[in-house]
Each structure stands twice: as C-alpha cells, then as structure tokens.
Design a protein around this motif. Structure first.
Motif, PDB file in Angstrom:
ATOM      1  N   ARG A   1      -1.740  -4.970  -9.741  1.00  0.00           N
ATOM      2  CA  ARG A   1      -0.620  -5.573 -10.465  1.00  0.00           C
ATOM      3  C   ARG A   1       0.696  -5.531  -9.695  1.00  0.00           C
ATOM      4  NH1 ARG A   1      -1.273  -4.268 -16.937  1.00  0.00           N
ATOM      5  NH2 ARG A   1      -3.485  -4.795 -17.096  1.00  0.00           N
ATOM      6  N   VAL A   2       0.712  -4.847  -8.543  1.00  0.00           N
ATOM      7  CA  VAL A   2       1.978  -4.719  -7.811  1.00  0.00           C
ATOM      8  C   VAL A   2       1.890  -5.224  -6.376  1.00  0.00           C
ATOM      9  CG1 VAL A   2       2.706  -2.767  -9.218  1.00  0.00           C
ATOM     10  CG2 VAL A   2       1.493  -2.338  -7.080  1.00  0.00           C
TER      11      VAL A   2
ATOM     12  N   ARG B   1      -1.878   6.960  -6.913  1.00  0.00           N
ATOM     13  CA  ARG B   1      -3.281   7.015  -6.498  1.00  0.00           C
ATOM     14  C   ARG B   1      -3.580   8.302  -5.734  1.00  0.00           C
ATOM     15  NH1 ARG B   1      -7.562   7.982  -5.906  1.00  0.00           N
ATOM     16  NH2 ARG B   1      -9.339   6.771  -5.136  1.00  0.00           N
ATOM     17  N   ILE B   2      -2.646   8.714  -4.880  1.00  0.00           N
ATOM     18  CA  ILE B   2      -2.865   9.910  -4.064  1.00  0.00           C
ATOM     19  C   ILE B   2      -2.918  11.166  -4.925  1.00  0.00           C
ATOM     20  CG2 ILE B   2      -1.822  11.391  -2.304  1.00  0.00           C
ATOM     21  CD1 ILE B   2      -0.752   8.825  -0.990  1.00  0.00           C
ATOM     22  N   PHE B   3      -2.019  11.266  -5.911  1.00  0.00           N
ATOM     23  CA  PHE B   3      -1.908  12.500  -6.686  1.00  0.00           C
ATOM     24  C   PHE B   3      -2.612  12.421  -8.039  1.00  0.00           C
ATOM     25  CE2 PHE B   3       1.856  12.554  -3.895  1.00  0.00           C
ATOM     26  CZ  PHE B   3       1.587  13.741  -3.219  1.00  0.00           C
ATOM     27  N   ARG B   4      -3.394  11.366  -8.242  1.00  0.00           N
ATOM     28  CA  ARG B   4      -4.098  11.220  -9.510  1.00  0.00           C
ATOM     29  C   ARG B   4      -5.222  12.239  -9.632  1.00  0.00           C
ATOM     30  NH1 ARG B   4      -6.257   5.439 -10.296  1.00  0.00           N
ATOM     31  NH2 ARG B   4      -7.896   6.139  -8.886  1.00  0.00           N
TER      32      ARG B   4
ATOM     33  N   ALA C   1       9.353  -0.528  -4.561  1.00  0.00           N
ATOM     34  CA  ALA C   1       9.359   0.714  -5.339  1.00  0.00           C
ATOM     35  C   ALA C   1       8.080   0.837  -6.167  1.00  0.00           C
ATOM     36  CB  ALA C   1      10.585   0.752  -6.247  1.00  0.00           C
ATOM     37  N   LYS C   2       7.624  -0.273  -6.732  1.00  0.00           N
ATOM     38  CA  LYS C   2       6.394  -0.238  -7.523  1.00  0.00           C
ATOM     39  C   LYS C   2       5.176  -0.014  -6.632  1.00  0.00           C
ATOM     40  CE  LYS C   2       7.833  -2.907 -11.562  1.00  0.00           C
ATOM     41  NZ  LYS C   2       7.512  -4.062 -12.443  1.00  0.00           N
ATOM     42  N   VAL C   3       5.200  -0.607  -5.432  1.00  0.00           N
ATOM     43  CA  VAL C   3       4.105  -0.384  -4.486  1.00  0.00           C
ATOM     44  C   VAL C   3       4.046   1.097  -4.106  1.00  0.00           C
ATOM     45  CG1 VAL C   3       3.216  -0.931  -2.192  1.00  0.00           C
ATOM     46  CG2 VAL C   3       4.200  -2.746  -3.603  1.00  0.00           C
ATOM     47  N   ALA C   4       5.216   1.665  -3.790  1.00  0.00           N
ATOM     48  CA  ALA C   4       5.259   3.088  -3.433  1.00  0.00           C
ATOM     49  C   ALA C   4       4.800   3.954  -4.602  1.00  0.00           C
ATOM     50  CB  ALA C   4       6.678   3.475  -3.011  1.00  0.00           C
ATOM     51  N   GLY C   5       5.222   3.594  -5.820  1.00  0.00           N
ATOM     52  CA  GLY C   5       4.807   4.355  -6.991  1.00  0.00           C
ATOM     53  C   GLY C   5       3.303   4.303  -7.207  1.00  0.00           C
TER      54      GLY C   5
END
Length: 656
Positions: free
Chosen positions: A253-254, A653-656, A644-648
C-alpha cells in the motif's frame, strides 16, 4: 576532526547538503514534462556524477604496482565505471519523454469512421496456467469493444479441458504437437494457421495467459496504427497483485511494484528517442511485416525485444502507449520473480551475440538503437555485478586489509554524496517518487547472483537454452522460506559482521588506515540491505488476497424491504466490503448494483463499521464479475509514494 585530505567531516557533508537543499527548493517547481527542463537538470546531475568518477580515478586508488590492492582496485573501478557509463546513458535517454494519449485522441475519429475495421486476431498464449486464470483472461478478451476481431487460445499444453472451455466460452482453440521454441514457437504456429484462413488478419494482438484486457484496448491501440510506419503498439504491464518485494516486506500500500518505474518512466523516454520496444503481452502488431520476417524470432528467449529489432529492419517501428489497458499477474513468489528477470538477462545477452547486436553492422540499426542496446547491456551486465562487488570490497579491507578503495571517509563523502543526492533527487523528481535508493539496491541484490550467471551463460553459450516459464497461479496459503536464497545471503552477512568485529573489536594490534571509517559505514549499509533481503526471502502467506482492489465508490444495496447507498471499500470476484451497518444479519440475501454490475450476494460478515458480502456463484454472475473487476476501472497502484510511510513499513516489517 580532520582527515588525511585535510577536510573535516562537516566540510565533507557540505557539498552534498547544498545539492540536497537546492533540489528540495527548486525541483518541485519545475515541469518534468518539458524536455528542455529535464535536459538541464540531468546535465547538472551528470556533472556531479562524473566529478565523482574523476575523483575515483585520480584520488581513491592504491599506488600503482603488482599488488593485490591495485589488482582488486582495477577490477572494482572498471566495473563501477562501466556501471556509471550505463547509468549516464540511462539519464541521457530520460532527457525526453513521450505521451501518445493526445495522438490517440486525435486518431480515434479516424478509427471510428472506418466502414470496416481492420481484422485483428487476438492470441492468448498459454502453457501450464490453471483454469481460473485462463477463464478470466478469455472472458475479458471477449468483452473488447472493437467490432472486428477473433479470439484464439494458443495452448502449448494440449489440454482437453481448455479446448472444452474455449468451446463453452465461444473462442478459437489452436494447439500443436510439440513445444519447439516455446512461446515464440507457439505464436509462430498460430500465425501459420491464421495465414491459411480465407480471411487473413491485418493485425495480431498478443496476450499472456494471465493478462485481462480492458474493453478499449484494441480501439485505442489501433488509433496509433494510422501511421503505416508503426509496426507495434506496446502498452504497459500493470498488475492486480503485489510483487514479492511488496508482499514480503508488507509494503503493497505504500510502495509500487518494480515495473512501474520501467513502464511509467523508462519506456516513455525510450519512445521519445524512437527506441521503444515490444514487451510481449498487451501489444498490437501489424501482420504483414511480421510475416515478412518469418514471425517471431526464435534465437532469443526474449523474442519480444528481438521482434522490435527485426521489424526495424523492415521499416516498422515500435511505439509505446502509456495507458492502463490490461491487468495481469506479477510474479507471485520470489523464485518466479528471479526466474523472470534471469530470463530477461539471458535473452538480452543472446541478442548481443546475434545478428541484431549493436556491435554488428549492416543489420539496419541506427545510432540511437545501438546506444539504447548498449545501455541495456550495461544495465544487465554491470549494474548487478557492481551490486555484488559492493558487498565484497569493504569485507576484503576489514578482514584482509585489502584496499580496493584507498581513501578516507571525509573525501569519500565530499565526492560521493553530491553525486548520490543528485541522482536520487533527479530520479525521484522524474519518476514521481518511485525511486528510493535502498529499495532499488534491494531489488538488484535479490537477483544479482542469478543475473550475473545468466549474463555469463548468454555471452559465452548463447544457444540451446530452454524458455523458463514464469509460474502463475500457485497457492500461497502458508508462509514459506526460500532457503537457497537465504543460504546465498548468509556468507555475505556473516563476513560483513565478522569484518566489523575483527577490525574494530578483536584485532587490536592492527593499525586502522584512513579507509577504516569508509569501510565501517559501507559495511553497516550492506548489513541492513542483506537483512532486508533475508526478510524478503520469507514468503508471506495469503498472497492471492492481492487480487482484491481497494475502492472508494458508492454502491446500491437492496434487500426485501429497503434500498440504500453504501461506500464500497474493496472488491474482488468473490465479494466486496462496504462501510456502514449491514442491512441484515449474516446469511441475509441482498442485491448489489454498482456501475454496470447487478448481482445477488449474501452477507457473510457484519461488523460495527462495515460488512462483507459474497457474490452468488452462478456462471452468469461470475462472467459479469470478471468483466467488472478485471476489465473495469480498478487497478492496484500506489498513487503517491511517501518516503516516511515506506520507512515506517520497512521498520514495521523488521521489528514485527
């Protein structure tokens, strides 16, 4: 703190920050559709790029001599300079762009005025796709609004159920006894059959088995055939599902799929220079010159690109119409994604070794064609090689004190950062935000090993390779791990971490040279990139949910006692989600009216703010839904990229 160059770290950052400030201040106000503005901006960018290249040659090499340092430096520098040359050619092509929609609008009255429209044979090429995929492709093609066409399914799988499906839906069916030359051979067999019919086509259109065309596809592409010099009209490939990078990093979505930059930016630029090329599916091709060259070429597994070159020899050029006129399946898994791109690389290397190579003369190619082919060659052969080497070079220094790049961090920043910022700024400006460095590096890294192998094989053994079909329609119900890919990343990741620990923690007897800071920053970036690649190698489940389109439109819902409007939030062939309180409980029957859609449905979920319905499962309703959903106004594109949304999404994903 001053470095060997005498420049402090702040002074080193200043040129890059200046370029960033100017880019942010000026580029949003400039019209990227004006060629002269694009030309000036790109020229300034190239000045900074080659300023960096000059420094690499004159200020970042170890002393000349018969040493391992100098040998490694020469290898790395050569690949980097060739990659920069390819990038320079790419930027030069981007100084122009072409939008053919106004030309289509001017020519539509000509198409509509023809008493008898030219006959078009539409060929759906299939090998092993399942019935669900082929059914929607056929139903979509049968809804074309062009009055004079025939639809044929070219089945290289010789499947009885597909023959029966074609008979039921009312389209032609063509098969052959063998599979020689794969897709090109399949098409050529169909062309031979069509050439024996009492009424031969004037044009053919090629569709891959998973691509559903919009009703206006033939009418709008035919408008560009008013020019008799046009041999192929190519349209972009858009997708109704996310690609593996989008899905596995939870970024659908981003972040747009990888092909959006190519079809939205690169191919319009190539078209402006007269070197657009056929990409296979969703194209319209003039029949006479195609038969004159003997049909689709079979000496490359990228027969579509080679077709453009062969038709140019006959004076028939390719043009590009950048409109959403079809939707298809992006590679659904990482293995398929890599297989597809490896095939493209292999096919292009076969072209480089063949009759249509830019380095052969007498083959009808003009200078721009040759430059364009050279740029594509450098992209496949050098960009991915450079990406692989960037993982190795800093590790060689940290573990073995092998200096392929001999400079301090401040000097590297002073020369590299302005060029890097300029390229990112220009790419972001021209593409509307579709280029973010770490995402581009990630897509290259995922395919680098496979593409390097394909390039080597294609150059040194160009004949005898089978066409590897990109598998479509496989179930993705469970999370899976691409272990071969993870194993290929593991050595790089291990050596990068080991290099940092060895150079900065364990080996306290080794004096760190001025290159240590650069190697440290470089290696940390590689570690982040490799970790993202590992996350992508974990295939997310429920991939087919990507065929649900997000909507924000009104629909009319009727029950036995009431009729009212609701906002539709998403839709698929099986059902839709609507906002508001459900007009009945779970199990209630309703009727949905939305644009041309008028179908029965059942409420299957009723929440506080929304409810879901499942459409009736009768054949008539399914046909109407396929035409509405896939051939309708929907698409799954990310309209605007916000960093910013891409970075978020990446951090999530990394910290999920």
């Amino acid at each position: 703190m001053s470095y060997a160059s005498g420049v402090t770290l702040w002074e080193a950052f200043l040129p890059g920050l200046t370029v960033l400030f100017l880019a942010l201040a000026l580029l949003p106000w400039l019209d990227r559709d004006k060629d002269w503005i694009r030309g000036i901006v790109i020229a300034l960018c190239l000045v900074l790029v080659w300023r960096y290249a000059h420094w690499r040659v004159t200020g970042s090499l170890p002393p000349v001599g018969m040493t391992w340092d100098f040998a490694a430096a020469m290898v790395f520098l050569s690949v980097e300079l060739l990659a920069l040359a390819g990038g320079t050619l790419s930027l030069l092509f981007l100084t122009r762009t072409m939008d053919r929609t106004p030309e289509v609008k001017r020519n539509l009255p000509w198409v509509n005025s023809l008493a008898r429209k030219p006959l078009v044979d539409v060929l759906i090429c299939t090998y092993n796709e399942d019935e669900t995929i082929l059914e929607r492709t056929i139903i979509g093609a049968l809804a074309l609004d062009y009055p004079n066409y025939r639809l044929w399914v070219c089945d290289d799988g010789r499947r009885d159920w597909l023959r029966a499906l074609c008979e039921r839906l009312g389209c032609g069916y063509i098969t052959r006894p063998g599979n020689a030359h794969a897709k090109a051979g399949n098409i050529n067999h169909a062309l031979g059959y069509l050439n024996t019919l009492p009424e031969k086509p004037e044009f053919i259109s090629i569709l891959d088995a998973d691509f559903v065309v919009k009703p206006a596809f033939l009418t709008r592409t035919m408008a560009l055939m008013r020019d008799p010099g046009v041999g192929i009209v190519q349209t972009p490939q858009h997708f109704f599902n996310p690609d593996p990078i989008q899905t596995n990093l939870d970024m659908a979505r981003v972040w747009p799929d990888e092909q959006r930059y190519f079809f939205g930016v690169v191919l319009p630029a190539k078209d402006a220079w007269g070197c657009a090329f056929c990409c296979g599916t969703s194209s319209l091709i003039r029949f006479a010159p195609l038969m004159e060259i003997g049909g689709f070429p079979t000496d490359s597994v990228t027969e579509d690109y080679l077709l453009t070159l062969r038709l140019k020899e006959k004076g028939a050029r390719t043009v590009f119409l950048n409109e959403i006129l079809s939707l298809g399946l992006a590679p659904e898994g990482l293995k398929e994604y890599i297989t597809q791109r490896s095939r493209w690389a292999l096919g292009f290397m076969q072209i480089m070794r063949g009759h249509s190579s830019p380095f052969r003369f007498g083959n009808g190619l003009n200078l721009i064609d040759r430059i364009g082919l050279t740029e594509t060659f450098l992209h496949w052969a050098m960009t991915f090689t450079f990406r692989a080497l960037t993982l190795i070079v800093p590790v060689l220094y940290l573990l073995f004190d092998l200096k392929a790049v001999s400079t301090d961090l401040a000097s590297a920043i002073a020369f590299f950062l302005p060029a890097f910022v300029a390229q990112v700024a220009v790419g972001t400006w021209i593409s509307g935000g579709r280029l973010i460095p770490i995402m581009s590096d990630l897509s290259q890294l995922l395919c680098a090993d496979a593409i390097i192998k394909s390039c080597a094989v294609g150059l040194f053994k160009p004949r005898g390779h089978k066409f590897k079909v990109t598998a479509k329609g496989r179930s993705r119900d469970e999370t899976s791990v691409q272990w071969p890919l993870l194993r290929s990343f593991a050595p790089y990741l291990f050596l990068s971490v080991a290099g940092i620990l060895w150079a900065f923690v364990i080996d306290d007897t080794r004096p760190l040279a001025e290159s240590a800071g650069l190697a440290l920053v470089w290696t940390w970036y590689n570690i982040v990139l490799l970790l993202l690649a590992c996350f992508v190698a974990v295939e997310a489940a429920d991939r087919r949910a990507g065929e649900r389109f997000h909507v924000n439109r009104a629909g009319l819902v009727s029950t036995a006692g009431s009729t009212q409007w609701y906002t539709i939030r998403d839709i698929s062939v099986s059902g839709m989600r609507l906002l508001g309180e459900a007009p009945g409980g779970v199990g209630s029957h309703v009727r949905i009216r939305h644009d041309d859609l008028d179908v029965d449905a059942t409420i299957v979920r009723a929440g506080e703010r929304d409810f879901g319905v499942r459409f009736a499962a009768c054949p008539e309703a399914r046909t109407a839904l396929i035409r509405h959903v896939y051939a309708g106004p929907y698409h799954a594109e990310v309209e605007q990229v916000r960093p910013a949304k891409v970075a978020g999404a990446l951090l999530g994903r990394i910290f999920r």
